[in-house]
Write a protein that holds these residues in place. Sequence first.
Motif, PDB file in Angstrom:
ATOM      1  N   ALA A 197       0.827  -1.208   0.000  1.00 14.81           N
ATOM      2  CA  ALA A 197       0.000   0.000   0.000  1.00 14.81           C
ATOM      3  C   ALA A 197       0.860   1.256   0.000  1.00 14.81           C
ATOM      4  CB  ALA A 197      -0.927  -0.001   1.216  1.00 14.81           C
ATOM      5  N   GLY A 198       2.179   1.069   0.134  1.00 14.15           N
ATOM      6  CA  GLY A 198       3.083   2.209   0.128  1.00 14.15           C
ATOM      7  C   GLY A 198       3.495   2.676   1.506  1.00 14.15           C
ATOM      8  N   HIS A 199       2.800   2.208   2.549  1.00 11.09           N
ATOM      9  CA  HIS A 199       3.144   2.623   3.904  1.00 11.09           C
ATOM     10  C   HIS A 199       2.865   1.488   4.886  1.00 11.09           C
ATOM     11  CE1 HIS A 199      -1.110   3.678   3.293  1.00 11.09           C
ATOM     12  NE2 HIS A 199      -1.273   3.359   4.568  1.00 11.09           N
ATOM     13  N   VAL A 200       3.579   1.524   6.004  1.00  8.27           N
ATOM     14  CA  VAL A 200       3.477   0.487   7.034  1.00  8.27           C
ATOM     15  C   VAL A 200       3.347   1.172   8.392  1.00  8.27           C
ATOM     16  CG1 VAL A 200       4.653  -1.450   8.153  1.00  8.27           C
ATOM     17  CG2 VAL A 200       4.883  -1.129   5.683  1.00  8.27           C
ATOM     18  N   ARG A 201       2.467   0.645   9.223  1.00 10.33           N
ATOM     19  CA  ARG A 201       2.236   1.211  10.556  1.00 10.33           C
ATOM     20  C   ARG A 201       3.221   0.624  11.567  1.00 10.33           C
ATOM     21  NH1 ARG A 201      -1.631  -0.783  14.667  1.00 10.33           N
ATOM     22  NH2 ARG A 201      -2.336   0.910  16.020  1.00 10.33           N
ATOM     23  N   LEU A 202       3.893   1.501  12.306  1.00 12.02           N
ATOM     24  CA  LEU A 202       4.783   1.089  13.383  1.00 12.02           C
ATOM     25  C   LEU A 202       4.128   1.410  14.722  1.00 12.02           C
ATOM     26  CD1 LEU A 202       8.304   2.389  12.240  1.00 12.02           C
ATOM     27  CD2 LEU A 202       7.322   0.109  11.924  1.00 12.02           C
ATOM     28  N   VAL A 203       4.256   0.486  15.675  1.00 13.28           N
ATOM     29  CA  VAL A 203       3.778   0.720  17.033  1.00 13.28           C
ATOM     30  C   VAL A 203       4.994   0.865  17.939  1.00 13.28           C
ATOM     31  CG1 VAL A 203       2.572  -0.305  19.004  1.00 13.28           C
ATOM     32  CG2 VAL A 203       1.587  -0.471  16.704  1.00 13.28           C
ATOM     33  N   ARG A 204       5.029   1.979  18.653  1.00 14.54           N
ATOM     34  CA  ARG A 204       6.149   2.275  19.554  1.00 14.54           C
ATOM     35  C   ARG A 204       5.679   2.204  20.995  1.00 14.54           C
ATOM     36  NH1 ARG A 204       8.882   7.710  18.422  1.00 14.54           N
ATOM     37  NH2 ARG A 204      10.648   6.523  17.562  1.00 14.54           N
ATOM     38  N   ILE A 205       6.453   1.560  21.833  1.00 13.32           N
ATOM     39  CA  ILE A 205       6.252   1.583  23.279  1.00 13.32           C
ATOM     40  C   ILE A 205       7.398   2.396  23.867  1.00 13.32           C
ATOM     41  CG2 ILE A 205       6.052   0.233  25.393  1.00 13.32           C
ATOM     42  CD1 ILE A 205       5.029  -2.094  23.740  1.00 13.32           C
ATOM     43  N   GLY A 206       7.050   3.462  24.578  1.00 12.67           N
ATOM     44  CA  GLY A 206       8.053   4.392  25.083  1.00 12.67           C
ATOM     45  C   GLY A 206       8.108   5.624  24.203  1.00 12.67           C
ATOM     46  N   THR A 207       9.163   6.377  24.340  1.00 10.69           N
ATOM     47  CA  THR A 207       9.349   7.614  23.579  1.00 10.69           C
ATOM     48  C   THR A 207      10.602   7.499  22.719  1.00 10.69           C
ATOM     49  OG1 THR A 207      10.683   8.642  25.324  1.00 10.69           O
ATOM     50  CG2 THR A 207       8.284   8.912  25.467  1.00 10.69           C
ATOM     51  N   ALA A 208      10.813   8.505  21.891  1.00  6.98           N
ATOM     52  CA  ALA A 208      12.015   8.514  21.059  1.00  6.98           C
ATOM     53  C   ALA A 208      13.264   8.527  21.922  1.00  6.98           C
ATOM     54  CB  ALA A 208      11.989   9.715  20.122  1.00  6.98           C
ATOM     55  N   ASP A 209      13.191   9.186  23.079  1.00  6.90           N
ATOM     56  CA  ASP A 209      14.344   9.260  23.977  1.00  6.90           C
ATOM     57  C   ASP A 209      14.477   8.007  24.841  1.00  6.90           C
ATOM     58  OD1 ASP A 209      15.006  11.785  23.043  1.00  6.90           O
ATOM     59  OD2 ASP A 209      13.735  12.790  24.527  1.00  6.90           O
ATOM     60  N   GLU A 210      13.364   7.352  25.138  1.00  2.57           N
ATOM     61  CA  GLU A 210      13.380   6.133  25.957  1.00  2.57           C
ATOM     62  C   GLU A 210      12.474   5.100  25.279  1.00  2.57           C
ATOM     63  OE1 GLU A 210      13.021   4.754  30.645  1.00  2.57           O
ATOM     64  OE2 GLU A 210      11.998   6.566  29.975  1.00  2.57           O
TER      65      GLU A 210
END
Length: 239
Positions: free
Chosen positions: A183-196
């Motif tokens: 579809a041209g894009h993929v969903r990422l799931v993040r736990i925490g923050t960019a810093d942690e």
Amino acid sequence: MTEALFRQNAYLCDARGKVVSHAERGVVLDQALFYPTGGGQPGDRGRLSWDGGTMDVVNTLKSDGDDIALVPADGATLPPIGAEVKQTLDWDLRLRHMRMHTALHLLSVIIPLPVTGGQIGAEKSRLDFAMEDPPEDKQSLEDALNALIARDFEVTERWITDAELEANPGLVKTMSVQPPKGAGHVRLVRIGTADEQVDLQPCGGTHVRRTSEIGSVLLGKVEKKSRLNRRFNIHLASP
């Protein structure tokens, strides 16, 4: 194409919809509150209601293309094509799936090995790992998992392109199921923050907003499925 309301807000419990068709797998609406079976997560259940009738939704499946089919109970009367309906989600079931799904992501953090399979359930969920030897201390793994949960990390999502995913193959932990591409894009799931950051991986399922919503979990039976594969079962310790 059915608009996937569950991706916009996993906490939405009811919504309106319009019947587009009666597909082989079930009733197709223009927009769906219900998550369809996929990625190891079961399809949602609930009810449709309209002027003059109701229909229990016993499962939700992917249909043709990007359509989502709501599976009726045996013998149920289907809403007429073109009818405006109210969708009501079995919220207790959805929430258990969300808690379990996020907990499995954390389990893949404390056991940093390739994932060979997985399944989410309301009562029991599992991840299979490429693990030759049994864990030395199962209790320490349970303690580590609950410690991560208790830290109340935020769970967020963002989208990347197929090309970005191909350039970062380490994001994919699962050996058996690849994230949907094309579809041209993929969903990422993040736990925490960019810093942690605790975890970041492709995922199309529903999750809780914060890890504390999972509650404590119990690490159940560890099963040897083959010489290089072990199955870890988890259970929610509270309703």
